[in-house]
Motif scaffolding. Sequence first.
Motif, short mmCIF file in Angstrom:
data_model
loop_
_atom_site.label_atom_id
_atom_site.label_comp_id
_atom_site.label_asym_id
_atom_site.label_seq_id
_atom_site.Cartn_x
_atom_site.Cartn_y
_atom_site.Cartn_z
N HIS A 1 1.27 -37.93 78.14
CA HIS A 1 2.30 -38.18 79.15
C HIS A 1 3.02 -36.89 79.53
O HIS A 1 3.26 -36.63 80.72
CB HIS A 1 3.31 -39.20 78.62
N LEU A 2 3.35 -36.06 78.54
CA LEU A 2 4.00 -34.78 78.83
C LEU A 2 3.07 -33.88 79.65
O LEU A 2 3.51 -33.17 80.55
CB LEU A 2 4.41 -34.09 77.53
N GLN A 3 1.78 -33.94 79.33
CA GLN A 3 0.80 -33.17 80.10
C GLN A 3 0.75 -33.65 81.56
O GLN A 3 0.70 -32.85 82.49
CB GLN A 3 -0.58 -33.31 79.46
N PHE A 4 0.80 -34.98 81.71
CA PHE A 4 0.76 -35.56 83.06
C PHE A 4 1.99 -35.17 83.88
O PHE A 4 1.88 -34.85 85.07
CB PHE A 4 0.65 -37.08 82.97
N ILE A 5 3.16 -35.18 83.25
CA ILE A 5 4.39 -34.79 83.97
C ILE A 5 4.28 -33.33 84.41
O ILE A 5 4.69 -32.97 85.52
CB ILE A 5 5.64 -34.98 83.08
N CYS A 6 3.72 -32.48 83.54
CA CYS A 6 3.56 -31.07 83.90
C CYS A 6 2.58 -30.90 85.06
O CYS A 6 2.81 -30.07 85.95
CB CYS A 6 3.05 -30.28 82.70
N ASP A 7 1.51 -31.68 85.06
CA ASP A 7 0.44 -31.51 86.06
C ASP A 7 0.76 -32.15 87.40
O ASP A 7 0.29 -31.66 88.44
CB ASP A 7 -0.87 -32.09 85.53
#
Length: 363
Positions: free
Chosen positions: A294-300
Amino acid sequence: MINFKKRLKTLKERRQGPQEKAYIKFVESSGVCDAEQAGFDGRIREDYELLGEPAGIKYLLGAMKPIDPVYTQKSIEQGEFVGGMIVQTLEELGQRVGFLLHGPLACDVHIKKLACSDVVLIGKLSSQQQRYEKEPYDLMAFSTAFRLILEKVLRGMFFSQSLTFNEEGGAHFRDGKAARSTLIVPAVCYEEYSYSSKFGASVSLYDKNVSHLVFCNPQKLLKLIEARDALYFGNLRRVIRLLFNVVADMPIYKKTRLACLFRCELISIAYSMSVELDTFPGNSPGLLERVRAHLQFICDSDKFRESVVCLDGGRKIFSAHEKIVALEMLRAEFRDLSSAIYQEIAPGSVLYKPDVMFNTFIM
């Protein structure tokens, strides 16, 4: 590499206090001078510590676990006592005022035994006060006046050694005997609109540092968390505690960069996981993997990142570049945490496989 033994030590100190206090109690009760040599700790060994699992798994479970409800209740009672005492004093001075508890303690997502109680003191602007030279009474002017009255009252109620004022306009009171602290935050609202919504009072917090009002709804945050946490088997609170503990265990230089992400904003980031919280409670590694993804998705995703708002006020979280930088650091920290725990689950594995995390259950 993450030193999980060190992290378990600091986690235990947050949850139960330092070992030195247990030594002192042991010496006082037993008369044995060298308590450390006697091997006596005095702190309770919690269930996650008793598991026959690697240190990383123990840390993961402990970082998601709530603080003992007895300690939590004592901190809540202190916040209510302090808030009630201040309200009584202000009412004697003719002020229309109320209070409510806010923050991680009120949400039961705090990570320390001696948690800080966040008390929001609400000055209520009545219809009689909303006329000043035939013009609507300025909420900013009322907020400034209320803050000055509150500061004067607090200085008269508490010893100067136990009371400090921060740049934003709040006050921090520390009870030395109980070793608990209370953050007192001044707020204002129009009296007739105080409880007009299903979420309760919408209030305005006065930020002394930049001299403007920040609109928020403290009760809305509590109710949204309660509802979503109940829907997903308690996983929302587990994720929030994990976020707080991981940040608390970061080195100073990283924590300094992450300080721009406030506690309420970290809570809101966890809340934005939504259906990703739908994980069996015994699958803690799988829940960690969902947080990492989820944190990766928010960054991307710029679009999704723009949609993440603070639960108590609706303001965008990632409106400043420094907050995006902090998010990147948090993402990297959870990437490293997931990789380290994955290596304990599948030692020697070259590639990180999320399916392994999702199929690992600790009961």
